[in-house]
Design a protein around this motif. Structure first.
Motif, PDB file in Angstrom:
ATOM      1  N   ASN A   7      87.293 -24.657  16.614  1.00  0.00           N
ATOM      2  CA  ASN A   7      87.749 -25.395  15.433  1.00  0.00           C
ATOM      3  C   ASN A   7      87.174 -25.114  14.217  1.00  0.00           C
ATOM      4  O   ASN A   7      87.275 -25.956  13.337  1.00  0.00           O
ATOM      5  CB  ASN A   7      87.468 -26.811  15.870  1.00  0.00           C
ATOM      6  N   TRP A   8      86.638 -23.881  13.982  1.00  0.00           N
ATOM      7  CA  TRP A   8      85.972 -23.560  12.699  1.00  0.00           C
ATOM      8  C   TRP A   8      86.989 -23.542  11.696  1.00  0.00           C
ATOM      9  O   TRP A   8      86.636 -23.882  10.519  1.00  0.00           O
ATOM     10  CB  TRP A   8      85.088 -22.351  12.923  1.00  0.00           C
ATOM     11  N   VAL A   9      88.170 -23.136  11.938  1.00  0.00           N
ATOM     12  CA  VAL A   9      89.189 -23.084  10.911  1.00  0.00           C
ATOM     13  C   VAL A   9      89.553 -24.295  10.280  1.00  0.00           C
ATOM     14  O   VAL A   9      89.725 -24.688   9.225  1.00  0.00           O
ATOM     15  CB  VAL A   9      90.572 -22.304  11.475  1.00  0.00           C
ATOM     16  N   CYS A  10      89.503 -25.468  11.242  1.00  0.00           N
ATOM     17  CA  CYS A  10      89.883 -26.760  10.836  1.00  0.00           C
ATOM     18  C   CYS A  10      88.752 -27.328   9.868  1.00  0.00           C
ATOM     19  O   CYS A  10      89.126 -28.015   8.949  1.00  0.00           O
ATOM     20  CB  CYS A  10      90.115 -27.583  12.035  1.00  0.00           C
ATOM     21  N   VAL A  11      87.481 -27.093  10.423  1.00  0.00           N
ATOM     22  CA  VAL A  11      86.368 -27.437   9.581  1.00  0.00           C
ATOM     23  C   VAL A  11      86.509 -26.821   8.101  1.00  0.00           C
ATOM     24  O   VAL A  11      86.337 -27.664   7.224  1.00  0.00           O
ATOM     25  CB  VAL A  11      85.014 -27.098  10.170  1.00  0.00           C
ATOM     26  N   ARG A  12      86.777 -25.484   7.755  1.00  0.00           N
ATOM     27  CA  ARG A  12      87.004 -25.027   6.858  1.00  0.00           C
ATOM     28  C   ARG A  12      87.972 -25.649   5.765  1.00  0.00           C
ATOM     29  O   ARG A  12      87.752 -25.815   4.667  1.00  0.00           O
ATOM     30  CB  ARG A  12      87.202 -23.404   6.967  1.00  0.00           C
ATOM     31  N   GLN A  13      89.163 -25.571   6.539  1.00  0.00           N
ATOM     32  CA  GLN A  13      90.308 -26.385   5.921  1.00  0.00           C
ATOM     33  C   GLN A  13      89.823 -27.729   5.242  1.00  0.00           C
ATOM     34  O   GLN A  13      90.172 -27.909   4.151  1.00  0.00           O
ATOM     35  CB  GLN A  13      91.412 -26.317   6.525  1.00  0.00           C
ATOM     36  N   GLU A  41      85.794 -20.060  -2.784  1.00  0.00           N
ATOM     37  CA  GLU A  41      86.002 -18.755  -2.329  1.00  0.00           C
ATOM     38  C   GLU A  41      85.173 -18.536  -0.977  1.00  0.00           C
ATOM     39  O   GLU A  41      85.703 -17.801  -0.189  1.00  0.00           O
ATOM     40  CB  GLU A  41      85.644 -17.892  -3.526  1.00  0.00           C
ATOM     41  N   SER A  42      83.999 -18.956  -0.746  1.00  0.00           N
ATOM     42  CA  SER A  42      83.117 -18.804   0.438  1.00  0.00           C
ATOM     43  C   SER A  42      84.007 -19.650   1.704  1.00  0.00           C
ATOM     44  O   SER A  42      83.884 -19.134   2.791  1.00  0.00           O
ATOM     45  CB  SER A  42      81.830 -19.420   0.076  1.00  0.00           C
ATOM     46  N   LEU A  43      84.349 -20.714   1.167  1.00  0.00           N
ATOM     47  CA  LEU A  43      85.283 -21.390   2.673  1.00  0.00           C
ATOM     48  C   LEU A  43      86.477 -20.578   2.786  1.00  0.00           C
ATOM     49  O   LEU A  43      87.147 -20.769   3.765  1.00  0.00           O
ATOM     50  CB  LEU A  43      85.553 -22.595   2.319  1.00  0.00           C
ATOM     51  N   ASN A  44      87.279 -19.963   1.865  1.00  0.00           N
ATOM     52  CA  ASN A  44      88.493 -19.440   2.062  1.00  0.00           C
ATOM     53  C   ASN A  44      88.374 -17.930   3.064  1.00  0.00           C
ATOM     54  O   ASN A  44      88.708 -16.776   2.391  1.00  0.00           O
ATOM     55  CB  ASN A  44      89.049 -18.934   0.535  1.00  0.00           C
ATOM     56  N   HIS A  54      80.749 -15.348   3.069  1.00  0.00           N
ATOM     57  CA  HIS A  54      81.697 -16.577   3.426  1.00  0.00           C
ATOM     58  C   HIS A  54      80.843 -17.430   4.648  1.00  0.00           C
ATOM     59  O   HIS A  54      81.264 -18.155   5.155  1.00  0.00           O
ATOM     60  CB  HIS A  54      82.792 -15.976   4.270  1.00  0.00           C
ATOM     61  N   TRP A  55      79.578 -17.085   4.597  1.00  0.00           N
ATOM     62  CA  TRP A  55      78.908 -17.970   5.559  1.00  0.00           C
ATOM     63  C   TRP A  55      78.602 -19.452   4.991  1.00  0.00           C
ATOM     64  O   TRP A  55      78.552 -19.600   3.718  1.00  0.00           O
ATOM     65  CB  TRP A  55      77.314 -17.121   5.736  1.00  0.00           C
ATOM     66  N   PHE A  56      78.174 -20.251   6.087  1.00  0.00           N
ATOM     67  CA  PHE A  56      77.961 -21.447   5.644  1.00  0.00           C
ATOM     68  C   PHE A  56      76.608 -21.470   4.685  1.00  0.00           C
ATOM     69  O   PHE A  56      75.556 -20.964   5.279  1.00  0.00           O
ATOM     70  CB  PHE A  56      77.409 -22.469   6.745  1.00  0.00           C
ATOM     71  N   THR A  57      76.743 -22.253   3.537  1.00  0.00           N
ATOM     72  CA  THR A  57      75.537 -22.210   2.626  1.00  0.00           C
ATOM     73  C   THR A  57      75.153 -23.473   2.354  1.00  0.00           C
ATOM     74  O   THR A  57      75.811 -24.612   2.389  1.00  0.00           O
ATOM     75  CB  THR A  57      75.728 -21.592   1.267  1.00  0.00           C
ATOM     76  N   LEU A  58      73.785 -23.714   2.294  1.00  0.00           N
ATOM     77  CA  LEU A  58      73.300 -25.068   1.537  1.00  0.00           C
ATOM     78  C   LEU A  58      72.526 -24.774   0.232  1.00  0.00           C
ATOM     79  O   LEU A  58      72.293 -23.745  -0.008  1.00  0.00           O
ATOM     80  CB  LEU A  58      72.278 -25.500   2.793  1.00  0.00           C
ATOM     81  N   PRO A  59      72.621 -25.927  -0.441  1.00  0.00           N
ATOM     82  CA  PRO A  59      73.032 -27.323  -0.087  1.00  0.00           C
ATOM     83  C   PRO A  59      74.436 -27.499  -0.029  1.00  0.00           C
ATOM     84  O   PRO A  59      74.998 -28.664   0.197  1.00  0.00           O
ATOM     85  CB  PRO A  59      72.210 -28.032  -1.050  1.00  0.00           C
ATOM     86  N   TYR A  60      75.167 -26.753  -1.088  1.00  0.00           N
ATOM     87  CA  TYR A  60      76.673 -27.089  -1.404  1.00  0.00           C
ATOM     88  C   TYR A  60      77.443 -27.565  -0.111  1.00  0.00           C
ATOM     89  O   TYR A  60      78.056 -28.755  -0.612  1.00  0.00           O
ATOM     90  CB  TYR A  60      77.240 -25.762  -2.009  1.00  0.00           C
TER      91      TYR A  60
END
Length: 128
Positions: A7-13, A41-44, A54-60
């Protein structure tokens, strides 16, 4: 949060939609407008093998996760502990939390957290 690995696509969306709907709020949180574009852009990215940009970044992304899924989002690593709360609602004390830990300095995994209050006035013991 109850999502499977697929479900990572749904989370990104969901995260992209949250950021797009609340641009003014997040400009104030991220402190500069350019960062909004960078996060979008990182989420897209919707390919299974994502480039590091495009990796998951914190804190954003932590702010977005907490707000989208109305959870206390807790992240643990060897160097820091961050907690994010939803930005659109008052967070009740009996609400859900979601905890992720950094592994090998390049990957997050879900962690189940059990909190035991030994003595409310003295200390709180966390078991991972």
């Amino acid at each position: 949060m109850g999502f499977g690995e697929d479900n990572w696509v749904c989370v990104r969306q969901d995260l992209m939609a949250e950021l797009s709907r609340n641009l003014k709020l997040y400009v104030g949180v991220f402190l500069r407008e350019e960062r909004i574009s960078e996060v979008l852009e990182s989420l897209n990215c919707f390919t299974e093998s994502a480039h590091y940009k495009h990796w998951f970044t914190l804190p954003y992304l932590g702010f977005l996760v907490a707000s989208v899924y109305n959870v206390a989002f807790i992240t643990l690593s060897r160097d820091m502990l961050l907690t994010f709360l939803p930005m659109h609602s008052i967070f009740p004390s009996n609400s859900r939390s979601f905890c992720m830990g950094m592994v090998n300095n390049n990957h997050f995994v879900q962690i189940s957290v059990f909190v035991s209050y030994v003595d409310v006035d003295k200390e709180c013991v966390y078991a991972y």
